[in-house]
Design a protein around this motif. Structure first.
Motif, PDB file in Angstrom:
ATOM      1  N   VAL A 304     -23.396  78.485  33.581  1.00 23.69           N
ATOM      2  CA  VAL A 304     -22.970  79.842  34.179  1.00 23.69           C
ATOM      3  C   VAL A 304     -21.539  79.993  33.440  1.00 23.69           C
ATOM      4  N   LEU A 305     -20.764  78.671  33.718  1.00 19.92           N
ATOM      5  CA  LEU A 305     -19.423  78.978  33.096  1.00 19.92           C
ATOM      6  C   LEU A 305     -19.455  79.036  31.641  1.00 19.92           C
ATOM      7  N   PHE A 371     -31.721  84.574  31.118  1.00 19.24           N
ATOM      8  CA  PHE A 371     -32.265  83.393  31.507  1.00 19.24           C
ATOM      9  C   PHE A 371     -31.418  82.584  32.630  1.00 19.24           C
ATOM     10  N   LEU A 372     -30.222  82.568  32.737  1.00 22.62           N
ATOM     11  CA  LEU A 372     -29.804  82.232  33.920  1.00 22.62           C
ATOM     12  C   LEU A 372     -29.932  82.869  35.350  1.00 22.62           C
ATOM     13  N   GLY A 377     -29.296  80.108  37.631  1.00 24.13           N
ATOM     14  CA  GLY A 377     -28.019  79.331  36.915  1.00 24.13           C
ATOM     15  C   GLY A 377     -28.239  78.120  36.294  1.00 24.13           C
ATOM     16  N   GLY A 378     -29.397  77.566  36.305  1.00 25.25           N
ATOM     17  CA  GLY A 378     -29.662  76.220  35.797  1.00 25.25           C
ATOM     18  C   GLY A 378     -30.913  76.334  34.810  1.00 25.25           C
ATOM     19  N   LEU A 379     -30.709  75.367  33.671  1.00 21.49           N
ATOM     20  CA  LEU A 379     -31.902  75.533  32.638  1.00 21.49           C
ATOM     21  C   LEU A 379     -32.476  74.233  32.101  1.00 21.49           C
ATOM     22  N   THR A 380     -33.709  74.109  32.313  1.00 20.56           N
ATOM     23  CA  THR A 380     -34.134  72.752  32.108  1.00 20.56           C
ATOM     24  C   THR A 380     -34.231  72.707  30.246  1.00 20.56           C
ATOM     25  N   THR A 381     -34.497  71.331  29.701  1.00 20.27           N
ATOM     26  CA  THR A 381     -34.365  71.209  28.341  1.00 20.27           C
ATOM     27  C   THR A 381     -35.489  72.191  27.628  1.00 20.27           C
ATOM     28  N   GLU A 382     -36.657  72.173  28.119  1.00 24.27           N
ATOM     29  CA  GLU A 382     -37.542  73.037  27.492  1.00 24.27           C
ATOM     30  C   GLU A 382     -37.051  74.607  27.709  1.00 24.27           C
ATOM     31  N   GLN A 383     -36.585  74.857  28.519  1.00 24.45           N
ATOM     32  CA  GLN A 383     -36.090  76.515  28.727  1.00 24.45           C
ATOM     33  C   GLN A 383     -35.067  76.639  27.442  1.00 24.45           C
ATOM     34  N   LEU A 384     -34.039  75.645  27.519  1.00 25.39           N
ATOM     35  CA  LEU A 384     -33.020  75.607  26.423  1.00 25.39           C
ATOM     36  C   LEU A 384     -33.712  75.910  25.067  1.00 25.39           C
ATOM     37  N   GLN A 385     -34.472  74.894  24.629  1.00 25.21           N
ATOM     38  CA  GLN A 385     -35.297  75.033  23.589  1.00 25.21           C
ATOM     39  C   GLN A 385     -35.778  76.353  23.089  1.00 25.21           C
ATOM     40  N   TYR A 386     -36.579  77.003  24.193  1.00 24.49           N
ATOM     41  CA  TYR A 386     -37.143  78.033  24.095  1.00 24.49           C
ATOM     42  C   TYR A 386     -36.062  79.199  23.782  1.00 24.49           C
ATOM     43  N   LEU A 452     -37.179  89.913  30.329  1.00 22.02           N
ATOM     44  CA  LEU A 452     -37.017  90.906  29.344  1.00 22.02           C
ATOM     45  C   LEU A 452     -36.405  92.103  30.139  1.00 22.02           C
ATOM     46  N   PHE A 453     -36.678  92.346  31.541  1.00 18.83           N
ATOM     47  CA  PHE A 453     -35.756  93.277  32.299  1.00 18.83           C
ATOM     48  C   PHE A 453     -34.338  93.078  32.473  1.00 18.83           C
ATOM     49  N   LEU A 454     -34.242  91.810  32.685  1.00 15.72           N
ATOM     50  CA  LEU A 454     -32.704  91.378  32.916  1.00 15.72           C
ATOM     51  C   LEU A 454     -32.063  91.490  31.689  1.00 15.72           C
ATOM     52  N   HIS A 455     -32.661  90.990  30.526  1.00 11.54           N
ATOM     53  CA  HIS A 455     -32.110  91.275  29.231  1.00 11.54           C
ATOM     54  C   HIS A 455     -31.592  92.610  28.839  1.00 11.54           C
ATOM     55  N   ALA A 456     -32.495  93.571  29.117  1.00  8.55           N
ATOM     56  CA  ALA A 456     -32.228  94.980  28.807  1.00  8.55           C
ATOM     57  C   ALA A 456     -31.196  95.373  29.798  1.00  8.55           C
TER      58      ALA A 456
END
Length: 619
Positions: A304-305, A371-372, A377-386, A452-456
């Motif tokens: 988040v920071l 994504f956050l 507010g927390g992302l796994t390694t797989e989510q970060l790679q994606y 997708l919705f949050l990104h838009a």
């Protein structure tokens, strides 16, 4: 609590010492006469920093002498206080003060105080020296308007003390409270209109002690690297921001950085049309907001920071661009080197380079923010790679959509509803195209519908905020004070689309016209009592009361559809009537009966006079 007691003690010391120093300064001739590059209009006593210093030293002797690092900070602060005092009394070359600051900062680092910002010790040493020298000079440069340096220092001291308390360092919280109390006692006499100035002896002391106090924090207790890096910067944000703004603008204008002048953030705010007191209070508010963020940021998760810091930086960039466009240098002060400023402006504005860079950053922030929010507010390694693997596709699709939909053909300053619709179309097109590219090239893998919705949603908000930021800043900073005091109070007849356009134009460009809209008249009884751009709509039968209450002598007719009977009724009140054309040229308005009689209503000033434009502050 003890730390409150020590703050009140140095506050009392400073309240008692400052009048004595002021009296001594007048007796010895240490008085600053009014000058062109300063704001005060009467001789004002100098050396107010002497009172701050002795109040602070006395407080340290009583309450904080035993604390580790305090004697080192007090010794360095004393050396810089003496250097500032010599500068106030006899004058020192800028490079002499810089050398002394580097010596003091080096000694502090030698005795073991440094910022643990990296894992490389040599780099930490250099950063700490740069930090101490930079903050000392930042507060020194900030001392350019009554109460500004003192008030910002008080806010920073309270924030530092709060940070220490949250760290469990109640003893270390004593130092900023001692300094804050001493600065607050001086501020009582220094707030606009000031009766004493602190001088370099005070500003250099405040800057050094504030910078050095940050070295006392035990950052490992935060368990948050982001808080380690960002907290001291946020606490001292205003001095840093002002120094960066002044440095960049002076270099672009071909002026020496050490050359003084009315080109600081506070001066630029005053140049926009607000009072000196309000400019100082606005900077207080910004400093307090950054300090609150510095305290809250310690509890945020690292991801988040990483999202919040760039977003906050972009917001500061918009403020800096807005203030940087304010004209504060006289024509004679622009040497040939000013061509660099024109070249820079052409590069950034005509070629849209800066706008594209900001949009690119906003796309990344919006996608990462989606994504956050989706994953709390927390992302796994797989989510970060994606995220990183799909980000280039999303960016390419969105930038092409911006280009095709014409985002870069508009002007930020004049953004309107049509631009809002254009942004919505481009964001929607870009998000859907990006999702389709990801679906095809990632073999069926696609961000969730929530992402997708949050990104838009986030991108729409951020892009609109960037386009409307200048207008928002103008409304928040300048407000109604920019309207000329010589403007005529006018009533606008017609609260439809043309009336809305007319009142918006008068409010958005107050220096271009000599009319101040007070209220609106409309024949539709359902509109009565409602507000249009802050002006109340009234029924026609309320006209006599309005004229009596506001002493209005002018009516601007916004519509061609006003019946002759209404215009004739207006004329019975002996009003000056003008019809506003689409080009905003005001021309005399005649009723049908008056036209047959062969005369017009009392003629308003000529179009040239009505549209006489004063020199705009913002280009």
């Amino acid at each position: 609590m003890r730390f409150i007691t020590v703050g009140l003690t140095t506050l009392l010391f400073s309240l008692l010492l400052t009048p004595l120093v002021r009296k001594l300064a007048h007796a010895t001739g240490q008085v600053c006469a009014p000058r062109k590059d300063r704001w005060h209009s009467r001789p004002t006593a100098l050396l107010g920093g002497v009172a701050i210093y002795f109040a602070f030293v006395a407080g340290c002797g009583f309450f904080a002498w035993h604390l580790p690092g305090v004697r080192l900070i007090l010794g360095g602060g004393t050396l810089l206080f003496l250097a500032g005092l010599l500068d106030d009394l006899i004058g020192l070359k800028p490079y002499v003060k810089l050398v002394l600051q580097l010596v003091v900062a080096s000694l502090v680092v030698y005795w073991g105080r440094r910022l643990p910002w990296t894992n490389i010790e040599a780099l930490n040493i250099l950063l700490t020296i740069f930090w101490l020298v930079g903050i000392t000079n930042a507060v020194n440069l900030l001392d350019n308007m009554d109460g500004l340096a003192g008030g910002i220092s008080v806010i920073a001291c309270l924030s530092l003390a709060t940070t220490f308390l949250l760290n469990g360092q109640s003893e270390q919280a004593l130092l900023p409270m001692l300094l804050g109390g001493a600065a607050l006692g001086f501020l009582v006499y220094n707030f606009q209109p000031a009766t004493i100035f602190m001088g370099d002896c005070g500003s250099m002391l405040l800057g050094f002690v504030l910078g050095a106090a940050a070295l006392l924090s035990e950052y490992d207790r935060t368990r948050n690297l982001g808080a380690v890096l960002v907290t001291p910067v946020l606490i001292l944000l205003i001095p840093i921001f002002d120094t960066c703004l002044v440095t960049v603008m002076r270099k672009l204008a071909g002026r020496p950085i050490s050359q003084g002048g009315r080109d600081h953030a506070s001066h630029r705010l005053v140049a926009l049309g607000i009072s000196e007191r309000r400019a100082v209070l606005l900077l207080y508010a910004l400093a307090a907001s950054a300090s609150v963020l510095a305290v809250l940021i310690r509890a945020l998760q690292p991801f988040v920071l990483l999202w919040l810091i760039p977003l906050f930086t972009l917001g500061l960039l918009c403020i800096g661009i807005y203030l940087g466009k304010v004209r504060v240098y006289e024509n004679g002060q622009w040497p040939e080197a000013a061509t660099r400023l024109r070249s820079f402006a052409e590069f950034t504005y005509k070629r849209r380079v800066l706008e594209i860079l900001i949009d690119t950053s906003l796309i990344v922030l919006a996608y990462f923010g989606a994504f956050l929010l989706r994953f709390d507010g927390g992302l796994t390694t797989e989510q970060l790679q994606y995220f990183f693997s799909t980000l280039p596709l999303v960016m390419a699709a969105q930038m092409i959509a911006f280009l095709v939909c014409g985002i870069y053909r508009g002007l930020w300053r004049y953004a309107d509803v049509n631009d809002f619709v254009r942004v919505a179309k481009s964001v929607g097109t870009g998000v859907l195209t990006g999702a389709l590219l990801v679906l095809i090239l990632k073999q069926g893998q696609m961000p969730g519908r929530a992402v997708l919705f949050l990104h838009a949603l986030l991108l729409m908000f951020l892009v609109c905020a960037s386009r409307w930021s200048f207008r928002l800043l103008r409304a928040l900073i300048v407000g109604p004070t920019a309207i000329s005091i010589n403007a005529k109070q006018a009533l606008i007849y017609g609260a439809g689309d043309q009336g809305e356009w007319l009142i918006n134009e008068l409010l958005q460009n107050p220096q271009a016209y000599r009319y101040r809209p007070i209220a609106l008249l409309d024949d539709d009884p359902h509109k009565a009592g409602k507000l249009l751009h802050g002006c109340r709509i009234h029924s026609f039968h309320e006209l006599p009361a309005l004229l009596l209450r506001h002493k209005i002598t002018t009516v601007l007719v916004s519509s061609e559809n006003i019946p002759d009977s209404k215009l004739a009724a207006l004329q019975t009140f002996d009003l000056e009537i003008a019809r506003a054309q689409v080009s905003l040229q005001f021309k005399p308005c005649a009723t049908a009966a008056q036209s047959r009689a062969g005369f017009l209503t009392p003629s308003p000033p000529s179009t040239e006079d009505a549209l006489k434009v004063t020199a705009a502050n913002v280009s």
